[in-house]
Design a protein around this motif. Structure first.
Motif, PDB file in Angstrom:
ATOM      1  N   GLU A  59      49.712 -21.587 -39.396  1.00  0.00           N
ATOM      2  CA  GLU A  59      50.130 -22.378 -40.560  1.00  0.00           C
ATOM      3  C   GLU A  59      49.920 -23.882 -40.339  1.00  0.00           C
ATOM      4  N   GLY A  60      49.315 -24.232 -39.199  1.00  0.00           N
ATOM      5  CA  GLY A  60      48.928 -25.631 -38.992  1.00  0.00           C
ATOM      6  C   GLY A  60      49.814 -26.451 -38.075  1.00  0.00           C
ATOM      7  N   LEU A  61      50.861 -25.845 -37.471  1.00  0.00           N
ATOM      8  CA  LEU A  61      51.721 -26.626 -36.582  1.00  0.00           C
ATOM      9  C   LEU A  61      51.044 -26.813 -35.219  1.00  0.00           C
ATOM     10  N   THR A  62      51.203 -27.998 -34.650  1.00  0.00           N
ATOM     11  CA  THR A  62      50.708 -28.273 -33.298  1.00  0.00           C
ATOM     12  C   THR A  62      51.727 -27.739 -32.298  1.00  0.00           C
ATOM     13  N   HIS A 109      52.520 -41.856 -36.408  1.00  0.00           N
ATOM     14  CA  HIS A 109      53.447 -42.756 -35.728  1.00  0.00           C
ATOM     15  C   HIS A 109      54.566 -41.932 -35.109  1.00  0.00           C
ATOM     16  N   PHE A 110      54.746 -42.047 -33.793  1.00  0.00           N
ATOM     17  CA  PHE A 110      55.745 -41.236 -33.091  1.00  0.00           C
ATOM     18  C   PHE A 110      57.051 -41.986 -32.861  1.00  0.00           C
ATOM     19  N   PHE A 111      56.978 -43.327 -32.793  1.00  0.00           N
ATOM     20  CA  PHE A 111      58.105 -44.115 -32.306  1.00  0.00           C
ATOM     21  C   PHE A 111      58.880 -44.737 -33.465  1.00  0.00           C
ATOM     22  N   SER A 112      60.210 -44.602 -33.393  1.00  0.00           N
ATOM     23  CA  SER A 112      61.087 -45.154 -34.439  1.00  0.00           C
ATOM     24  C   SER A 112      60.569 -44.786 -35.830  1.00  0.00           C
ATOM     25  N   SER A 113      60.260 -43.505 -35.996  1.00  0.00           N
ATOM     26  CA  SER A 113      59.695 -43.032 -37.275  1.00  0.00           C
ATOM     27  C   SER A 113      60.346 -41.704 -37.640  1.00  0.00           C
ATOM     28  N   ASN A 114      59.850 -41.081 -38.711  1.00  0.00           N
ATOM     29  CA  ASN A 114      60.430 -39.784 -39.097  1.00  0.00           C
ATOM     30  C   ASN A 114      59.684 -38.611 -38.456  1.00  0.00           C
ATOM     31  N   PHE A 115      58.834 -38.891 -37.451  1.00  0.00           N
ATOM     32  CA  PHE A 115      58.192 -37.837 -36.657  1.00  0.00           C
ATOM     33  C   PHE A 115      59.275 -37.089 -35.864  1.00  0.00           C
ATOM     34  N   THR A 116      59.157 -35.742 -35.799  1.00  0.00           N
ATOM     35  CA  THR A 116      60.124 -34.943 -35.041  1.00  0.00           C
ATOM     36  C   THR A 116      59.416 -34.088 -33.997  1.00  0.00           C
ATOM     37  N   LEU A 117      59.866 -34.240 -32.743  1.00  0.00           N
ATOM     38  CA  LEU A 117      59.381 -33.394 -31.652  1.00  0.00           C
ATOM     39  C   LEU A 117      60.385 -32.264 -31.444  1.00  0.00           C
ATOM     40  N   GLY A 118      59.906 -31.027 -31.504  1.00  0.00           N
ATOM     41  CA  GLY A 118      60.768 -29.862 -31.278  1.00  0.00           C
ATOM     42  C   GLY A 118      60.619 -29.357 -29.854  1.00  0.00           C
ATOM     43  N   ASP A 149      57.278 -31.546 -36.168  1.00  0.00           N
ATOM     44  CA  ASP A 149      55.861 -31.927 -36.301  1.00  0.00           C
ATOM     45  C   ASP A 149      55.009 -31.464 -35.126  1.00  0.00           C
ATOM     46  N   VAL A 150      55.589 -31.479 -33.931  1.00  0.00           N
ATOM     47  CA  VAL A 150      54.933 -30.956 -32.723  1.00  0.00           C
ATOM     48  C   VAL A 150      55.989 -30.148 -31.983  1.00  0.00           C
ATOM     49  N   LEU A 151      55.569 -29.001 -31.453  1.00  0.00           N
ATOM     50  CA  LEU A 151      56.519 -28.111 -30.782  1.00  0.00           C
ATOM     51  C   LEU A 151      56.091 -27.911 -29.338  1.00  0.00           C
ATOM     52  N   THR A 152      57.054 -28.066 -28.402  1.00  0.00           N
ATOM     53  CA  THR A 152      56.776 -27.809 -26.985  1.00  0.00           C
ATOM     54  C   THR A 152      57.901 -26.957 -26.402  1.00  0.00           C
ATOM     55  N   ILE A 153      57.770 -26.619 -25.120  1.00  0.00           N
ATOM     56  CA  ILE A 153      58.752 -25.739 -24.476  1.00  0.00           C
ATOM     57  C   ILE A 153      59.280 -26.384 -23.198  1.00  0.00           C
ATOM     58  N   GLU A 154      60.448 -25.899 -22.751  1.00  0.00           N
ATOM     59  CA  GLU A 154      60.876 -26.238 -21.393  1.00  0.00           C
ATOM     60  C   GLU A 154      61.163 -24.953 -20.618  1.00  0.00           C
ATOM     61  N   ILE A 155      60.860 -23.812 -21.233  1.00  0.00           N
ATOM     62  CA  ILE A 155      61.020 -22.495 -20.603  1.00  0.00           C
ATOM     63  C   ILE A 155      59.979 -21.567 -21.230  1.00  0.00           C
ATOM     64  N   GLU A 203      63.075 -39.452 -21.575  1.00  0.00           N
ATOM     65  CA  GLU A 203      61.848 -40.175 -21.946  1.00  0.00           C
ATOM     66  C   GLU A 203      61.744 -40.374 -23.456  1.00  0.00           C
ATOM     67  N   THR A 204      62.124 -39.369 -24.238  1.00  0.00           N
ATOM     68  CA  THR A 204      62.052 -39.527 -25.697  1.00  0.00           C
ATOM     69  C   THR A 204      63.054 -40.582 -26.168  1.00  0.00           C
ATOM     70  N   ARG A 205      64.186 -40.675 -25.490  1.00  0.00           N
ATOM     71  CA  ARG A 205      65.167 -41.705 -25.847  1.00  0.00           C
ATOM     72  C   ARG A 205      64.636 -43.093 -25.479  1.00  0.00           C
ATOM     73  N   LYS A 206      63.928 -43.153 -24.362  1.00  0.00           N
ATOM     74  CA  LYS A 206      63.332 -44.429 -23.919  1.00  0.00           C
ATOM     75  C   LYS A 206      62.360 -44.951 -24.977  1.00  0.00           C
ATOM     76  N   TRP A 207      61.650 -44.020 -25.627  1.00  0.00           N
ATOM     77  CA  TRP A 207      60.623 -44.395 -26.603  1.00  0.00           C
ATOM     78  C   TRP A 207      61.077 -44.229 -28.059  1.00  0.00           C
ATOM     79  N   ASP A 208      62.331 -43.835 -28.254  1.00  0.00           N
ATOM     80  CA  ASP A 208      62.861 -43.602 -29.599  1.00  0.00           C
ATOM     81  C   ASP A 208      61.996 -42.606 -30.386  1.00  0.00           C
ATOM     82  N   VAL A 209      61.736 -41.470 -29.748  1.00  0.00           N
ATOM     83  CA  VAL A 209      61.076 -40.339 -30.419  1.00  0.00           C
ATOM     84  C   VAL A 209      62.179 -39.369 -30.846  1.00  0.00           C
ATOM     85  N   TYR A 210      62.202 -39.012 -32.126  1.00  0.00           N
ATOM     86  CA  TYR A 210      63.248 -38.151 -32.683  1.00  0.00           C
ATOM     87  C   TYR A 210      63.042 -36.721 -32.178  1.00  0.00           C
ATOM     88  N   THR A 211      64.124 -36.102 -31.690  1.00  0.00           N
ATOM     89  CA  THR A 211      63.998 -34.765 -31.088  1.00  0.00           C
ATOM     90  C   THR A 211      64.962 -33.750 -31.690  1.00  0.00           C
TER      91      THR A 211
END
Length: 384
Positions: free
Chosen positions: A90-93, A2-11, A70-76, A25-33
């Motif tokens: 170690e298993g991180l996406t 569950h990504f939305f309004s949950s304890n999921f964290t996008l890095g 929980d999931v890691l992405t980049i902007e640079i 966009e993450t604020r629009k969907w209430d994804v914790y960042t």
């Protein structure tokens, strides 16, 4: 998961303007960042749930940051890839993957990747040091003119120079680099490919890019590109092949040359949201930032069509101005129909620094382009 309004964290690694627009966009969907950046003044700081100050090239800073998401992405792209590789083990996406990033970070490796995967690109020569170039020229291994590119850490026109005569070599840094055949092109184009973790792909329309002759930065992005349908098809096919070859997940911006013979050559790629997709915030059904979030979370991809024609004008610091930023005549451009400015939140300007962009939308691409010219001539980014 569950990504939305949950304890999921996008890095997100990097706190610049691309991250800031991802956070809309993450604020629009209430994804914790959670965001990490070296600067406490980073544009992302105001919009993320948690902000960490840290060096993106430091192994421990990136590794420890990644352990808390929980999931890691980049902007640079300039981040510590060894840390990402360990996190993946170690298993991180992590999207884009450390393997993709390692290849893309080095322009020589990136070019060799295209050769290995039969992806059309300009011919090039690789040098361990720029000082070797003069020998190659005198031995006939290399011809003038050519495009010199630093293998690493080049961006926004930095680390790129057209070498027309021997004297142009004098001030080049003595680093690993490539010398690329200068392409006689009609147009510089770009295609953004979105691909999710299930292998589903979608492409945005082909855009045309007009560059500033001195700064080697994009001045205008025009969507749709003013090119023949056959050329569009070719550009999209090449971009899809690049994305599949990398097995990429997320957005991949593929910059292309259209030659005089209408061949398509790959210039370079960026594995993240990109300047060439900013028009999509106002002009597309699904903007590039929402699409990146959909792709890396394995969600269905959104519709990539444009609702209207869109032109993006980069707002860069005026020459001769360094210091606290002032946006002159912004009220004048707000009076124009279909014009939306985006201010990135950088308090300090300097010549050619990207400070924001303006989108111009219209049903008619010619009208939008004419309005974009007017916007460019009206707004000025200066300092106190």
């Amino acid at each position: 998961m569950h990504f939305f309004s949950s304890n999921f964290t996008l890095g997100i690694l990097g706190g610049g303007q691309l991250g800031k627009m991802l956070l809309y966009e993450t604020r629009k969907w209430d994804v914790y960042t959670k965001v990490i950046d070296a600067s406490l003044e980073a544009p992302c700081r105001i919009a993320c749930n948690e902000f960490v100050q840290g060096d993106l090239m430091d192994f421990d800073a990136v590794y420890n940051f990644g352990k808390g998401v929980d999931v890691l992405t980049i902007e640079i792209e300039n981040v510590n890839v060894d840390a990402l590789e360990k996190l993946e083990q170690e298993g991180l996406t992590v999207y884009p993957s450390s393997k993709t990033l390692r290849t893309i970070q080095n322009k020589a490796s990136q070019k060799l990747f295209y050769v290995d995967n039969n992806i059309p690109t300009a011919s090039f020569t690789r040098f361990a040091y720029a000082s070797e170039i003069e020998d190659s020229l005198s031995n006939g291994g290399l011809q003038l003119p050519f495009v010199w590119k630093s293998a690493q850490f080049g961006y926004d026109g930095q680390g790129v120079k057209i070498v027309r005569k021997l004297e142009d070599l004098e001030h080049l840094p003595n680093v690993e680099c490539i010398a690329e055949n200068k392409v006689d092109f009609k147009n510089e184009l770009a295609v953004i490919v979105a691909r999710n973790s299930k292998g589903e792909s979608k492409t945005y329309p082909v855009v045309e890019m007009e560059f500033h002759p001195e700064a080697n930065q994009v001045e205008y992005v025009i969507c749709p590109a003013r090119i023949e349908p056959e050329v569009m098809k070719k550009a999209i096919a090449v971009a899809l092949k690049v994305s599949e070859s990398f097995n990429h997940v997320g957005l991949l911006a593929v910059e292309l040359f259209q030659t005089q013979e209408d061949d398509i050559l790959v210039n370079e790629v960026a594995p993240r949201p990109h300047n060439s997709g900013h028009y999509s915030i106002e002009a597309s059904y699904t903007n590039q930032f929402e699409q990146h979030i959909r792709a890396i979370l394995g969600l269905p991809l959104g519709k990539t069509d444009s609702k209207v024609a869109g032109i993006m004008v980069n707002l860069v610091g005026a020459e001769g101005h360094t210091g606290d930023v002032v946006y002159e005549n912004i009220d004048a451009i707000l009076e124009m129909e279909g014009v939306t400015p985006h201010i990135y939140g950088k308090k300090q300007t300097r010549p050619f620094r990207k400070m924001g962009h303006v989108t111009i939308v219209d049903e008619d691409v010619k009208k939008a382009r004419a309005m974009a010219q007017k916007v460019k001539e009206t707004i000025k980014v200066t300092s106190h």
